[in-house]
Design a protein around this motif. Structure first.
Motif, PDB file in Angstrom:
ATOM      1  N   LEU A  27       0.852  -1.186   0.000  1.00 41.11           N
ATOM      2  CA  LEU A  27       0.000   0.000   0.000  1.00 41.11           C
ATOM      3  C   LEU A  27       0.887   1.235   0.000  1.00 41.11           C
ATOM      4  N   GLY A  28       0.581   2.183  -0.870  1.00 47.12           N
ATOM      5  CA  GLY A  28       1.405   3.382  -0.925  1.00 47.12           C
ATOM      6  C   GLY A  28       0.629   4.599  -1.387  1.00 47.12           C
ATOM      7  N   ARG A  29       1.171   5.754  -1.034  1.00 50.56           N
ATOM      8  CA  ARG A  29       0.624   7.014  -1.523  1.00 50.56           C
ATOM      9  C   ARG A  29       1.451   7.422  -2.727  1.00 50.56           C
ATOM     10  N   TYR A  30       0.809   7.500  -3.882  1.00 52.07           N
ATOM     11  CA  TYR A  30       1.514   7.763  -5.137  1.00 52.07           C
ATOM     12  C   TYR A  30       1.818   9.251  -5.295  1.00 52.07           C
ATOM     13  N   GLY A  31       0.983  10.067  -4.679  1.00 51.69           N
ATOM     14  CA  GLY A  31       1.177  11.521  -4.770  1.00 51.69           C
ATOM     15  C   GLY A  31      -0.148  12.238  -4.633  1.00 51.69           C
ATOM     16  N   GLY A  32      -0.167  13.333  -3.865  1.00 52.40           N
ATOM     17  CA  GLY A  32      -1.412  14.075  -3.702  1.00 52.40           C
ATOM     18  C   GLY A  32      -2.494  13.196  -3.113  1.00 52.40           C
ATOM     19  N   GLU A  33      -3.625  13.101  -3.864  1.00 53.07           N
ATOM     20  CA  GLU A  33      -4.747  12.278  -3.403  1.00 53.07           C
ATOM     21  C   GLU A  33      -4.786  10.920  -4.103  1.00 53.07           C
ATOM     22  N   GLU A  34      -3.688  10.529  -4.732  1.00 55.44           N
ATOM     23  CA  GLU A  34      -3.632   9.252  -5.443  1.00 55.44           C
ATOM     24  C   GLU A  34      -2.891   8.191  -4.618  1.00 55.44           C
ATOM     25  N   PHE A  35      -3.445   7.002  -4.635  1.00 55.39           N
ATOM     26  CA  PHE A  35      -2.878   5.882  -3.881  1.00 55.39           C
ATOM     27  C   PHE A  35      -2.762   4.673  -4.799  1.00 55.39           C
ATOM     28  N   ILE A  36      -1.873   3.770  -4.440  1.00 58.97           N
ATOM     29  CA  ILE A  36      -1.693   2.546  -5.225  1.00 58.97           C
ATOM     30  C   ILE A  36      -1.649   1.346  -4.278  1.00 58.97           C
ATOM     31  N   VAL A  37      -2.278   0.263  -4.722  1.00 55.28           N
ATOM     32  CA  VAL A  37      -2.211  -1.017  -4.024  1.00 55.28           C
ATOM     33  C   VAL A  37      -1.708  -2.054  -5.016  1.00 55.28           C
ATOM     34  N   VAL A  38      -0.755  -2.872  -4.579  1.00 59.22           N
ATOM     35  CA  VAL A  38      -0.220  -3.932  -5.427  1.00 59.22           C
ATOM     36  C   VAL A  38      -0.480  -5.266  -4.731  1.00 59.22           C
ATOM     37  N   LEU A  39      -1.110  -6.185  -5.468  1.00 55.59           N
ATOM     38  CA  LEU A  39      -1.491  -7.486  -4.913  1.00 55.59           C
ATOM     39  C   LEU A  39      -0.900  -8.604  -5.767  1.00 55.59           C
ATOM     40  N   SER A  40      -0.545  -9.688  -5.119  1.00 55.08           N
ATOM     41  CA  SER A  40      -0.021 -10.852  -5.844  1.00 55.08           C
ATOM     42  C   SER A  40      -0.853 -12.077  -5.503  1.00 55.08           C
ATOM     43  N   GLY A  41      -1.009 -12.950  -6.502  1.00 55.58           N
ATOM     44  CA  GLY A  41      -1.713 -14.202  -6.271  1.00 55.58           C
ATOM     45  C   GLY A  41      -3.192 -14.034  -6.004  1.00 55.58           C
ATOM     46  N   VAL A  42      -3.837 -13.086  -6.703  1.00 56.43           N
ATOM     47  CA  VAL A  42      -5.268 -12.846  -6.504  1.00 56.43           C
ATOM     48  C   VAL A  42      -6.034 -13.164  -7.790  1.00 56.43           C
ATOM     49  N   THR A  43      -7.312 -13.441  -7.623  1.00 56.96           N
ATOM     50  CA  THR A  43      -8.191 -13.713  -8.760  1.00 56.96           C
ATOM     51  C   THR A  43      -8.976 -12.443  -9.106  1.00 56.96           C
ATOM     52  N   GLU A  44      -9.634 -12.508 -10.248  1.00 54.67           N
ATOM     53  CA  GLU A  44     -10.458 -11.372 -10.657  1.00 54.67           C
ATOM     54  C   GLU A  44     -11.562 -11.113  -9.648  1.00 54.67           C
ATOM     55  N   ALA A  45     -12.160 -12.173  -9.121  1.00 51.66           N
ATOM     56  CA  ALA A  45     -13.232 -12.020  -8.136  1.00 51.66           C
ATOM     57  C   ALA A  45     -12.715 -11.353  -6.858  1.00 51.66           C
ATOM     58  N   GLN A  46     -11.517 -11.711  -6.464  1.00 57.00           N
ATOM     59  CA  GLN A  46     -10.943 -11.107  -5.252  1.00 57.00           C
ATOM     60  C   GLN A  46     -10.638  -9.628  -5.457  1.00 57.00           C
ATOM     61  N   VAL A  47     -10.149  -9.257  -6.632  1.00 56.60           N
ATOM     62  CA  VAL A  47      -9.879  -7.847  -6.912  1.00 56.60           C
ATOM     63  C   VAL A  47     -11.182  -7.052  -6.881  1.00 56.60           C
ATOM     64  N   LYS A  48     -12.211  -7.574  -7.517  1.00 54.47           N
ATOM     65  CA  LYS A  48     -13.505  -6.889  -7.524  1.00 54.47           C
ATOM     66  C   LYS A  48     -14.057  -6.744  -6.104  1.00 54.47           C
ATOM     67  N   GLU A  49     -13.919  -7.807  -5.314  1.00 57.85           N
ATOM     68  CA  GLU A  49     -14.423  -7.782  -3.943  1.00 57.85           C
ATOM     69  C   GLU A  49     -13.743  -6.679  -3.120  1.00 57.85           C
ATOM     70  N   ARG A  50     -12.445  -6.527  -3.312  1.00 54.37           N
ATOM     71  CA  ARG A  50     -11.724  -5.510  -2.549  1.00 54.37           C
ATOM     72  C   ARG A  50     -12.043  -4.096  -3.039  1.00 54.37           C
ATOM     73  N   CYS A  51     -12.227  -3.943  -4.338  1.00 50.34           N
ATOM     74  CA  CYS A  51     -12.635  -2.629  -4.865  1.00 50.34           C
ATOM     75  C   CYS A  51     -13.992  -2.225  -4.302  1.00 50.34           C
TER      76      CYS A  51
END
Length: 355
Positions: free
Chosen positions: A263-287
């Motif tokens: 988890l990181g702050r990319y700049g200003g009000e922008e953030f980035i999350v990087v995940l490994s070993g996840v499925t499409e359903a898991q990404v959608k669930e977290r969003c």
């Protein structure tokens, strides 16, 4: 960490062996000082008492629990060596009326405290025990005649100076470690959100991508942006804007809980999350969980904002084949997906097609 512990054990073994060699070296000098009829007694004390204790410690260093109890063992070693010296002083005086020197008491203390690393509290305890022993020895065997008081004072002062010096050293090292920890945190973390800063985010993401490539695992990148953040700042002020960023950070930590999640702050009000070993359903669930967190927050937005309450938009990319990509390309894809989410009305997410 394991490598550091192994190196420390090797260093301690070498220090113990050097200590044994010093005892042998002093034996050579002491033989020249002592009368011939005392050599057998002296040899017994050094070769059958002190050296076996030292090399027992060397052998004990191969015990699995040695690192946990090393300070107690070294404190015992210091006291044992000192009292074996007291015994030798007493016997030399009682049987031969010879005033054997006490300087070894001081040498043992400084070597065990500084070369073997006995901490301050144990050094203080050992110094107290050894001073008491020396005072008792001087009471029952006034070896040094009219120099008994000054000898006792010198030994006491030397041992407590040793303990105090260790206190100052330990305190200085603790402050240095604390400062280094703060500097490391400042170099890696954004102070407002307490997430990884942009540089550290990129470094950790590159490592996770390499890990995913080695293990043939998927990788996902989510770019998160607070909706109409400039309008919120203009309406409520920068302090409230900072609070919105902190809340976004807290929500991200609540949703992305795995140790490997970056988890990181990319700049200003922008953030980035990087995940490994996840499925499409898991990404959608977290969003969806992140969007729902803002809905539950019900933080009033600026009057001219798209939505009445503060919200975020998310652009996500998920790939299985990581061989022909890099972090910059993935972030660029996530940024394009974020733009699509903004165009779609904000407070939503867009997941780029699986590649």
């Amino acid at each position: 960490m394991k490598l550091n512990k192994a190196s420390e054990l090797i260093r301690l073994r070498i220090a113990l062996i050097i200590g044994g060699c010093l005892v042998v070296g002093f034996m050579v000098a002491d033989y020249m000082l002592l009368p011939a009829d005392m050599h057998q007694l002296y040899t017994f004390d050094r070769l059958l008492l002190q050296l076996p204790i030292i090399f027992l410690m060397v052998a004990g260093s191969y015990w699995r629990g040695f690192a946990q109890y090393k300070h107690y063992l070294f404190t015992f070693l210091l006291i044992a060596l000192t009292y074996s010296n007291y015994w030798l002083i007493w016997v030399c005086w009682h049987n031969f009326k010879f005033d054997f020197p006490y300087e070894g008491t001081i040498l043992y203390a400084y070597y065990c405290v500084f070369a073997l690393g006995i901490p301050f509290k144990m050094a203080l305890m050992a110094s107290t025990v050894n001073v008491i022993g020396f005072a008792v020895l001087m009471y029952i065997a006034p070896v040094y005649g009219d120099r008994v008081l000054i000898s006792t004072a010198f030994v006491s002062g030397s041992l407590f100076v040793c303990a105090y010096a260790k206190y100052r050293l330990d305190r200085g090292l603790a402050l240095l470690e604390k400062t280094n920890h703060k500097l490391l945190k400042l170099s890696k973390y954004d102070p407002l959100s307490n997430l990884l800063n942009r540089r550290a985010l990129r470094e950790e993401s590159t490592k996770l991508l390499a890990f995913s490539r080695r293990h043939n695992a998927s990788i996902a990148i989510l770019m998160i942006d607070l909706d109409d953040f400039k309008k919120y700042n203009d309406s409520f002020g920068h302090q409230q804007g900072d609070e919105a960023i902190r809340r976004q950070s807290a929500m991200m930590k609540a949703v992305f809980k795995r140790e490997a999640d970056i988890l990181g702050r990319y700049g200003g009000e922008e953030f980035i999350v990087v995940l490994s070993g996840v499925t499409e359903a898991q990404v959608k669930e977290r969003c969806e969980a992140l969007l729902q967190a803002w809905e539950d927050e019900e933080m009033p937005h600026a009057k001219d904002a798209k939505h009445n309450n503060m919200s975020c938009s998310i652009g996500a990319v998920l790939i299985n084949n990581t061989e022909s990509t890099n972090i910059d390309l993935l972030i660029d894809d996530a940024d394009k997906a974020l733009y699509q989410a903004k165009e779609a009305g904000k407070a939503c997410y867009v997941l780029s097609p699986r590649r």
